[in-house]
Design a protein around this motif. Structure first.
Motif, short mmCIF file in Angstrom:
data_model
loop_
_atom_site.label_atom_id
_atom_site.label_comp_id
_atom_site.label_asym_id
_atom_site.label_seq_id
_atom_site.Cartn_x
_atom_site.Cartn_y
_atom_site.Cartn_z
N LEU A 21 38.72 -90.07 33.90
CA LEU A 21 37.33 -90.50 33.89
C LEU A 21 36.57 -89.97 32.67
CD1 LEU A 21 36.37 -90.20 37.66
CD2 LEU A 21 36.60 -92.29 36.31
N ILE A 22 36.84 -88.74 32.29
CA ILE A 22 36.21 -88.18 31.10
C ILE A 22 36.63 -88.99 29.87
CG2 ILE A 22 36.16 -86.17 29.56
CD1 ILE A 22 36.32 -84.43 32.12
N GLY A 23 37.91 -89.32 29.78
CA GLY A 23 38.40 -90.12 28.66
C GLY A 23 37.73 -91.48 28.61
N GLU A 30 31.48 -94.07 22.82
CA GLU A 30 31.75 -94.47 21.44
C GLU A 30 31.50 -95.95 21.23
OE1 GLU A 30 35.71 -93.34 20.34
OE2 GLU A 30 35.34 -91.23 20.78
N LEU A 31 31.90 -96.77 22.19
CA LEU A 31 31.72 -98.21 22.06
C LEU A 31 30.25 -98.61 22.03
CD1 LEU A 31 34.47 -99.60 24.46
CD2 LEU A 31 34.40 -99.81 21.98
N PHE A 32 29.45 -97.93 22.82
CA PHE A 32 28.06 -98.33 22.95
C PHE A 32 27.09 -97.43 22.18
CE2 PHE A 32 30.09 -100.12 26.76
CZ PHE A 32 29.78 -101.45 26.54
N SER A 33 27.61 -96.61 21.30
CA SER A 33 26.71 -95.75 20.52
C SER A 33 25.93 -96.63 19.55
CB SER A 33 27.50 -94.68 19.77
OG SER A 33 28.28 -95.27 18.77
N ILE A 41 39.42 -94.21 12.34
CA ILE A 41 40.39 -94.50 13.40
C ILE A 41 41.06 -93.20 13.78
CG2 ILE A 41 42.52 -95.71 13.96
CD1 ILE A 41 41.68 -97.85 11.96
N LYS A 42 41.05 -92.93 15.06
CA LYS A 42 41.61 -91.66 15.51
C LYS A 42 42.89 -91.90 16.29
CE LYS A 42 39.06 -91.47 19.78
NZ LYS A 42 38.34 -90.67 20.70
#
Length: 116
Positions: A21-23, A30-33, A41-42
């Protein structure tokens, strides 16, 4: 199996679910920042790897209401024609006519609408 051993196994599973859930929340954040900068790219971290480990059978089956919520949001954001085209791609003119087996694939395609 003894009660303590069973409890320990359940606690381990609960911890694993929490890490997943944390992941997921980190990924969504990150997607909605709102930052406009390009993010490097990580490499997948431990949390993302755990999400990949969940067998499809253990994942919650998608419901019509889950898919409808995403498609309605896309439509409200100005992508109505894209949503209609996606439904037609799956052989239906309305969501209720889509085969529930196709919900996962439909949702995956819908989530990329507007993310150009």
């Amino acid at each position: 199996m003894g009660k303590m051993k069973k409890l320990s196994a359940e606690l381990d599973e609960l911890k694993k679910c929490g890490e997943i859930l944390i992941g997921i929340s980190d990924t969504l954040k990150e997607l909605f920042s709102t930052a406009e900068e390009k993010k490097p790219i990580k490499e997948p971290n431990k949390k993302e790897a755990l999400v990949e480990e969940i067998p499809k059978l253990e994942r919650k089956a998608l419901l019509l209401t889950d898919v409808r919520a995403v498609l309605a949001d896309k439509s409200r954001n100005g992508y109505t024609s894209d949503v209609k085209a996606l439904l037609l791609k799956y052989g239906a003119d309305k969501l209720s006519a889509i085969n529930p087996k196709d919900y996962e694939a439909l949702l995956a395609e819908a989530e990329v609408i507007g993310n150009d």
